[in-house]
Design an enzyme around this catalytic site. Sequence first.
Site, mmCIF file in Angstrom:
data_model
loop_
_atom_site.group_PDB
_atom_site.id
_atom_site.type_symbol
_atom_site.label_atom_id
_atom_site.label_comp_id
_atom_site.label_asym_id
_atom_site.label_seq_id
_atom_site.Cartn_x
_atom_site.Cartn_y
_atom_site.Cartn_z
ATOM 1 N N LYS A 110 0.686 -1.342 -0.408
ATOM 2 C CA LYS A 110 -0.140 -0.032 0.140
ATOM 3 C C LYS A 110 0.725 1.421 -0.340
ATOM 4 O O LYS A 110 0.691 2.187 -0.369
ATOM 5 C CB LYS A 110 -0.676 -0.619 1.214
ATOM 6 N N LYS A 189 -7.479 -9.169 -10.914
ATOM 7 C CA LYS A 189 -8.218 -10.229 -10.033
ATOM 8 C C LYS A 189 -9.530 -8.982 -9.596
ATOM 9 O O LYS A 189 -9.034 -7.414 -9.430
ATOM 10 C CB LYS A 189 -7.430 -10.055 -8.075
ATOM 11 N N LYS A 192 -12.580 -4.145 -5.571
ATOM 12 C CA LYS A 192 -13.295 -3.653 -4.602
ATOM 13 C C LYS A 192 -12.214 -2.598 -5.286
ATOM 14 O O LYS A 192 -12.935 -0.885 -5.964
ATOM 15 C CB LYS A 192 -13.981 -2.900 -3.746
HETATM 16 P P1 ADP Z 1 -11.624 -7.160 -2.443
HETATM 17 O O1 ADP Z 1 -10.422 -6.635 -3.350
HETATM 18 O O2 ADP Z 1 -12.943 -6.557 -3.631
HETATM 19 O O3 ADP Z 1 -11.483 -5.825 -1.370
HETATM 20 P P2 ADP Z 1 -11.047 -8.419 -0.194
HETATM 21 O O4 ADP Z 1 -9.830 -8.305 -0.156
HETATM 22 O O5 ADP Z 1 -12.235 -7.490 1.421
HETATM 23 O O6 ADP Z 1 -12.005 -8.022 -1.552
HETATM 24 O O7 ADP Z 1 -12.242 -9.885 0.059
HETATM 25 C C1 ADP Z 1 -13.111 -10.261 0.865
HETATM 26 C C2 ADP Z 1 -12.904 -11.576 0.456
HETATM 27 O O8 ADP Z 1 -13.684 -11.995 -0.403
HETATM 28 C C3 ADP Z 1 -11.810 -12.790 0.819
HETATM 29 O O9 ADP Z 1 -11.690 -14.117 1.933
HETATM 30 C C4 ADP Z 1 -11.251 -12.524 -0.945
HETATM 31 O O10 ADP Z 1 -10.230 -13.800 -0.831
HETATM 32 C C5 ADP Z 1 -12.481 -12.913 -1.424
HETATM 33 N N1 ADP Z 1 -11.874 -12.535 -2.931
HETATM 34 C C6 ADP Z 1 -12.167 -11.488 -3.200
HETATM 35 N N2 ADP Z 1 -12.277 -10.730 -4.293
HETATM 36 C C7 ADP Z 1 -11.647 -12.806 -4.798
HETATM 37 C C8 ADP Z 1 -11.287 -13.259 -6.189
HETATM 38 N N3 ADP Z 1 -11.184 -11.845 -6.695
HETATM 39 N N4 ADP Z 1 -10.884 -14.010 -6.502
HETATM 40 C C9 ADP Z 1 -11.268 -15.119 -5.504
HETATM 41 N N5 ADP Z 1 -11.738 -14.117 -4.039
HETATM 42 C C10 ADP Z 1 -12.114 -13.155 -4.225
#
Ligand code: ADP
Length: 321
Positions: A110, A189, A192
């Site tokens: 970050k 990937k 959000k």
């Molecule tokens: P984001 O990257 O959207 O902020 P988070 O880091 O809050 O998502 O992840 C929340 C949960 O969702 C975690 O358990 C993460 O492993 C899963 N997750 C998020 N994005 C993906 C993805 N593209 N593929 C698979 N699992 C995901």
Amino acid sequence: MKILSGIQPSGTLHIGNYFGMMRQMIRYQKEHTLFCFIVNYHALTSVTDGPRLAADTLSAAADFLALGLDPAKCFFWVQGDVPEVTELTWILSNVTPMGLLERAHSYKDKIAKGIAPNHGLFAYPVLMAADILLYQADRVPVGKDQKQHLEMTRDIAIRFNYLYGDTFVVPEAEIDDDLAVIPGIDGQKMSKSYGNTIDIFEDEAELKKKVMSVVTDSRGVQEVKDPDTDNLFALISLFMTADERAELKARYLAPGLKYSEVKKDLARRIWEYFTPYREKRAALVARPDDIRDILKKGAEKTRAEAVKTLDVVMKKVGLVY
Ligand code: ADP
Ligand code: TRP
């Protein structure tokens, strides 16, 4: 077995979150003691728009409830509604070496991206350790990016247990290596933070628009295509049976396949897959006070568990006199 995991309300939830985390959690509630929560304190490290954080917290709760999480079968709450977690965070901070936090990839990444570091971001893993240790969780299903945070949680638990005697369960990470990372519309990937998501409860026109913009290679209709590298194939596979997938694969490997046809099929499948849950979600969203009520009850039930651990910890460290 106690299983625990949390999700940040730092935006609306997307199909990567669903297949990567939410669906497993909803399944676990049947056979395990499940702790599933919305981590709004963690979201404060990236969201500075208060009304938006509040709205996204309620929206994430509505998503979980609509998709089948049953607050009677599990512990379901919003992190900040159980203040004991911040008390434990402070106590754990004092057994957390600086070097451990300085090595955190997520913090370093970050900063490398130009985010101005603050104490919340630095201390993030200690709060996460408190989340897990407060409930004596045995297993924590997380994405690969959270592996190091789990190792830090284990280190903190082991150090506390060494200093004060056996207190915390040392949790295991559950990382599903088979679960491919679900790609977003740009092929990175889905996240959000990348603005490339397809949300679970997207409205129909927006859903079609997003699906039509999924990036593919530029092979023409008569060219043979590669299902193993195509984002569209990865996405549509989530909504197909093994037989359907094999059939589509064969179509990729023969001339005549139009990506635009696959996209239309994908939009339809996403829409249909979530249709049974959409009505339930609409009903919940129309009554936000009911959601607040569910969360309040969930927090009360969870707090009773939190207090048990915190009482023991406070005695051990000498805060009870
Ligand atoms: P984001 O990257 O959207 O902020 P988070 O880091 O809050 O998502 O992840 C929340 C949960 O969702 C975690 O358990 C993460 O492993 C899963 N997750 C998020 N994005 C993906 C993805 N593209 N593929 C698979 N699992 C995901
Ligand atoms: N840091 C996790 C993420 O961004 C969210 C999280 C916070 C979490 N506390 C947790 C996950 C405790 C599992 C257990 O995905």
